[in-house]
Motif scaffolding. Structure first.
Motif, PDB file in Angstrom:
ATOM      1  N   GLU A 268       8.689  -8.029   3.302  1.00 31.16           N
ATOM      2  CA  GLU A 268       7.193  -8.063   3.175  1.00 31.16           C
ATOM      3  C   GLU A 268       6.972  -6.727   3.082  1.00 31.16           C
ATOM      4  OE1 GLU A 268       5.055 -10.441   2.534  1.00 31.16           O
ATOM      5  OE2 GLU A 268       6.645 -11.981   2.478  1.00 31.16           O
TER       6      GLU A 268
ATOM      7  N   TYR B 121       7.515  -5.368  -0.344  1.00 26.98           N
ATOM      8  CA  TYR B 121       6.699  -5.920  -1.428  1.00 26.98           C
ATOM      9  C   TYR B 121       5.247  -4.933  -1.193  1.00 26.98           C
ATOM     10  CZ  TYR B 121       9.505 -10.398  -1.214  1.00 26.98           C
ATOM     11  OH  TYR B 121      10.547 -11.148  -1.377  1.00 26.98           O
ATOM     12  N   ALA B 122       4.950  -4.865   0.096  1.00 24.09           N
ATOM     13  CA  ALA B 122       3.725  -3.951   0.313  1.00 24.09           C
ATOM     14  C   ALA B 122       3.901  -2.822  -0.394  1.00 24.09           C
ATOM     15  CB  ALA B 122       3.194  -3.864   1.773  1.00 24.09           C
TER      16      ALA B 122
ATOM     17  N   TYR C  85      -1.306  -7.200   3.610  1.00 24.75           N
ATOM     18  CA  TYR C  85       0.010  -7.219   4.434  1.00 24.75           C
ATOM     19  C   TYR C  85      -0.464  -6.661   5.772  1.00 24.75           C
ATOM     20  CZ  TYR C  85       4.006  -5.062   5.944  1.00 24.75           C
ATOM     21  OH  TYR C  85       5.044  -4.455   6.825  1.00 24.75           O
TER      22      TYR C  85
ATOM     23  N   ALA D  59      -3.466  -6.789  -1.928  1.00 25.47           N
ATOM     24  CA  ALA D  59      -2.147  -7.206  -1.397  1.00 25.47           C
ATOM     25  C   ALA D  59      -1.547  -6.326  -0.512  1.00 25.47           C
ATOM     26  CB  ALA D  59      -0.868  -7.175  -2.477  1.00 25.47           C
TER      27      ALA D  59
ATOM     28  N   SER E 250       5.409 -11.956  -6.759  1.00 23.68           N
ATOM     29  CA  SER E 250       6.082 -12.235  -5.305  1.00 23.68           C
ATOM     30  C   SER E 250       5.520 -13.703  -4.818  1.00 23.68           C
ATOM     31  CB  SER E 250       4.980 -11.310  -4.539  1.00 23.68           C
ATOM     32  OG  SER E 250       5.395  -9.842  -5.012  1.00 23.68           O
TER      33      SER E 250
END
Length: 432
Positions: free
Chosen positions: A213, A216-217, A146, A142, A72
């Protein structure tokens, strides 16, 4: 003449690359394998073909056998979002053994090129994503990071749920051992609850970066759940940990395609992974004897007619590999291919470097089951037959094969090319 065989394209022919691109056709998923994780030419040729797919065929993503949170950071760099000032910096999160698998010269050069491509063509950007399963703790961190930026109360709930893993420190093997046999209760319910909470959030944010985002989380939360199951299953002596890992990788490719489609893109994805993950397992000895399945098989089943698999192979030369898990990488001599193997048959054609179309008429030497060599991040030449070969049916594994007769070792970015022992995979000792 061997070079007159149908479907054989010597790389000395300037038209060979065009012919391969034509053979790939309209495939939306192009899987490019490698017979080892430490061969320079495999990385070089894979990057060159990927560049053409992005530039000429509009491919939207590279999905690599790498950890999601580490990749990422690279993805943000190649898309010019924030942070790093060079490709080498952007590859800085790849600290788990083997660092050289991604912190090496060909990957650095490709990442540099991809950043430049995206700057030149902002309406046709391509991303870089990891699809592997090992980053349990980094993915949990992560998720919390976030949420701290968008919802502190949700971040606190995530911390509470993931605190279930705290008694085991950063050692997922300790967690797996304790929970596999019922000594401790597993943390599966907590990981499920965290994933479900993230999934309830909207994926239709007007800002594409905010949507990314969140995606990604969510992927990190899904990875934490699957990694929890993976490490628990490792110690039960079952064979399905390989299948669990490759299912996760296939699901990640699918989730990435869905995310890009939701953003108005037509997803076309290049997948980088070892031959053992991409060559259809139904055509290999582990598939026949151990019911092992793999990423290439799953993608063919999910997207029939839209998946193209290119394997890579060599006969001899050098490889960057370790003696054991967590040991430094060394330049090792690759023994000439065993008699009767796929690699020996390719060498005996006497053509040098070429790609071979496996959907055409093939010589009899490639029609049946033959030994095939697989070198991961560990290479043990003294036990090469037992450690690195198994039987396979080449034409059913791949759609085409890129053969490079003599190869050289990958050049790492770090003088110390070892790494932290990190999270031990079930591919030990072959490390594929």
């Amino acid at each position: 003449m061997p070079s007159s065989l149908p479907g054989l394209h010597p790389l000395t022919d300037p038209a060979a690359s065009d012919a391969l691109l034509s053979r790939i056709g309209d495939a939306r998923f192009v899987l490019i394998g490698e017979a080892s994780h430490g061969t320079h030419e495999f990385y070089r040729e894979r990057a060159a073909l990927t560049r053409r797919l992005i530039e000429e065929r509009g491919f939207t993503a590279v999905a690599a056998e790498a950890d999601w949170p580490d990749a990422s950071r690279v993805n943000r760099y190649v898309r010019g979002q924030k942070g790093d000032h060079s490709a080498e910096q952007a590859l800085g999160d790849f600290g788990r053994f083997p660092r050289w698998m991604w912190r090496n010269e060909p990957v650095r050069d490709f990442v540099t090129w991809l950043r430049g491509h995206n700057e030149r063509r902002p309406q046709a950007q391509a991303g870089f994503y990891g699809i592997d399963l090992y980053s349990l703790h980094r993915s949990m961190d992560a998720v919390v990071a976030y949420l701290e930026g968008v919802d502190p109360a949700a971040a606190q709930r995530a911390r509470q749920r993931y605190s279930c893993f705290e008694p085991y420190g950063n050692d997922p093997q300790s967690y797996g051992l304790a929970t596999a046999y019922g000594v401790d209760e597993p943390c599966e319910d907590e990981a499920v609850a965290q994933l479900l909470e993230l999934q309830r959030q909207s994926h239709t944010a007007a800002d594409p970066l905010a949507s990314d985002e969140l995606f990604y989380a969510e992927q990190n939360a899904r990875l934490a759940l699957n990694a929890e199951r993976y490490y628990r299953e490792m110690f039960r002596g079952r064979l399905d940990t390989w299948n669990l890992r490759d299912t996760h990788m296939a699901d990640t490719v699918g989730a990435l395609a869905e995310h890009q489609r939701a953003q108005g893109l037509e997803p076309r994805i290049v997948v980088w992974a070892h031959n053992s993950h991409l060559g259809d397992a139904r055509a290999t000895e582990p598939g026949w004897r151990q019911r092992q399945e793999n990423l290439g098989q799953y993608l063919r089943q999910r997207w029939p007619g839209q998946t193209f698999i290119l394997g890579q192979s060599t006969c001899s030369g050098e490889v960057l590999a370790a003696d054991d898990w967590g040991k430094p990488g060394q330049v090792k001599r690759v023994r000439p291919a065993l008699a009767g193997s796929v690699e020996a048959a390719l060498h005996e054609l006497g053509v040098g470097d070429f790609w071979l179309d496996l959907r055409g008429d093939l010589p009899g030497a490639f029609q049946g089951e033959r030994l095939q060599r697989f070198i991961g991040v560990i290479y043990r030449p003294d036990t090469e037959r037992q450690s690195h070969y198994y039987h396979a049916h080449l034409p059913a594994q791949y759609d085409a094969l890129l053969y490079l007769d003599q190869t050289t070792a990958l050049v790492p970015l770090d003088r110390d090319s070892g790494g932290e022992e990190g999270e031990l995979p079930n591919t030990y000792p072959s490390g594929q």
